[in-house]
Scaffold this motif. Structure first.
Motif, short mmCIF file in Angstrom:
data_model
loop_
_atom_site.label_atom_id
_atom_site.label_comp_id
_atom_site.label_asym_id
_atom_site.label_seq_id
_atom_site.Cartn_x
_atom_site.Cartn_y
_atom_site.Cartn_z
N GLU A 230 62.44 45.66 8.49
CA GLU A 230 63.67 45.70 7.72
C GLU A 230 64.91 45.57 8.61
O GLU A 230 65.94 45.04 8.19
CB GLU A 230 63.75 47.00 6.92
N TRP A 231 64.80 46.04 9.86
CA TRP A 231 65.91 45.89 10.82
C TRP A 231 66.18 44.40 11.08
O TRP A 231 67.32 43.94 11.04
CB TRP A 231 65.56 46.61 12.11
N ARG A 232 65.11 43.66 11.36
CA ARG A 232 65.27 42.22 11.63
C ARG A 232 65.79 41.49 10.40
O ARG A 232 66.63 40.59 10.50
CB ARG A 232 63.93 41.62 12.07
N ASP B 68 70.17 38.74 7.62
CA ASP B 68 70.94 38.54 6.39
C ASP B 68 72.32 39.19 6.43
O ASP B 68 73.10 39.01 5.50
CB ASP B 68 70.16 39.10 5.20
N GLN B 69 72.57 39.96 7.50
CA GLN B 69 73.83 40.70 7.63
C GLN B 69 74.07 41.59 6.42
O GLN B 69 75.13 41.57 5.77
CB GLN B 69 75.00 39.73 7.84
N PRO C 121 66.53 49.88 2.63
CA PRO C 121 67.03 48.52 2.85
C PRO C 121 68.16 48.18 1.88
O PRO C 121 68.19 48.69 0.74
CB PRO C 121 65.81 47.63 2.60
N GLN C 122 69.07 47.32 2.33
CA GLN C 122 70.18 46.84 1.50
C GLN C 122 70.92 48.02 0.84
O GLN C 122 71.25 47.98 -0.35
CB GLN C 122 69.66 45.86 0.45
N THR C 123 71.18 49.04 1.63
CA THR C 123 71.84 50.25 1.14
C THR C 123 72.98 50.63 2.08
O THR C 123 72.75 50.84 3.28
CB THR C 123 70.83 51.40 1.05
N GLN D 215 74.41 51.13 8.60
CA GLN D 215 75.13 50.11 9.35
C GLN D 215 74.47 48.75 9.11
O GLN D 215 73.32 48.66 8.71
CB GLN D 215 75.10 50.44 10.85
N ILE D 216 75.22 47.69 9.39
CA ILE D 216 74.62 46.36 9.48
C ILE D 216 74.09 46.22 10.90
O ILE D 216 74.88 46.29 11.86
CB ILE D 216 75.65 45.25 9.18
N PRO D 217 72.80 46.08 11.10
CA PRO D 217 72.24 46.04 12.45
C PRO D 217 72.88 44.95 13.30
O PRO D 217 73.13 43.83 12.83
CB PRO D 217 70.75 45.75 12.22
#
Length: 316
Positions: free
Chosen positions: A185-187, A192-193, A252-254, A295-297
């Motif tokens: 999910e990090w990648r 996807d930012q 994810p996406q949160t 955060q956005i990784p």
């Protein structure tokens, strides 16, 4: 068909032909049955199908052509080889015989050597055909058995993978599965930012709970907490037992606001359990403390630093 004795049905309305052929075939080791007409032949074949039929064409009531056509139309008898044996020698007669389903045609008066050779040839073909059918059946059975074994192995491997990713006590994901899922999910979030959030959850005063109520009660407590968190999450979220009384949650996406809302829902769900905790200095019931990272990784932060950041925010 037996390996050494074949049964031949002779169908002819003339007794002299039946006697000659019966004597000839029996002297060469064949088992012989006789029928003096087409209707009797059809009934005889239905009772016990022979390995081969010698069939006359001109017979009263039912001709050899009709007998052959009816036998070939029946799935039970369609594979019995039929050799026509007739005084008719015109090309049209032969063509009609083959069109009806005959495999060979011998003209009368016949030569014994020719009759025996034609019979032997057709029985050999029939035996080879049966052997091929049996080989194909065995092959199909072997293929089905192999497919069954392969399916069982796949299921076993899936079950092993599931067990390898499962915490045996709480029946939720374990630390190994958490690390794998977070990495994936990090990648995805970096590509996807999109936001990715983590929540670390500690059961408050759990050592005191264990000491007071016993380890069996402590195990039951962790199981209830794990299932409560799991039931609160949405599709795509993952909760894992991170260690001891600590749980880790991937969202994810949160973003941070959604993560805070989820944390409050988890605390509310745990509160609804109303698990008594007489040794807690926070509440008479079991509570949990949560730390959130969102955060956005990027290239600076890593999953490890995100976990440490969430862990530092966990406050009792």
């Amino acid at each position: 068909m037996a390996d050494d004795v074949a049964t031949i049905l002779i169908v002819d309305d003339r007794v002299d032909n039946l006697l000659v052929l019966t004597s000839l075939l029996k002297s060469h080791g064949y088992e012989v049955r006789k029928a003096r007409g087409g209707q009797i032949a059809l009934q005889t074949v239905q009772i016990e199908p022979p390995d081969l039929i010698l069939l006359d064409i001109r017979m009263p009531e039912v001709s050899g052509y009709e007998v052959c056509a009816q036998l070939k139309a029946n799935p039970v008898t369609q594979d019995i080889p039929i050799i026509f044996l007739s005084a008719l020698n015109e090309i049209d007669d032969r063509m009609a015989a083959f069109a009806a389903g005959g495999v060979d045609y011998i003209t009368k008066p016949f030569h014994t050597a020719e009759v025996l050779a034609r019979i032997h040839g057709q029985l050999t073909i029939q035996r080879q055909r049966q052997q091929l059918i049996e080989q194909n059946q065995r092959l199909q059975q072997e293929i089905q058995e192999r497919q069954r074994i392969e399916q069982a192995l796949r299921q076993a491997n899936l079950e092993l993978e599931r067990l390898a990713s499962l915490d045996s006590l709480t029946q939720i994901s374990n630390r190994r599965r958490f690390d794998e899922y977070l990495s994936v999910e990090w990648r995805q979030a970096h590509r996807d930012q999109t936001y990715l959030s983590l929540i670390l959850c500690d059961v408050d005063c759990f050592k005191a709970y264990n000491d007071h109520y016993g380890h069996h009660a402590g195990d039951s407590c962790l199981q209830q907490v794990a299932q409560a968190i799991h039931q609160t999450l949405q599709a795509g979220d993952l909760v894992a037992r991170y260690g001891g009384e600590e749980f880790a949650i991937v969202l994810p996406q949160t973003d941070i606001y959604q993560a805070i809302l989820m944390a409050k829902r988890i605390q509310a769900r745990i509160s609804e359990l109303k698990i008594p905790h007489d040794c807690s200095f926070i509440s008479p019931y079991l509570t949990v403390s949560l730390g959130i990272w969102s955060q956005i990784p990027d290239f600076i932060c890593t999953p490890a630093t995100a976990i440490m950041a969430a862990d530092r925010l966990v406050q009792v």
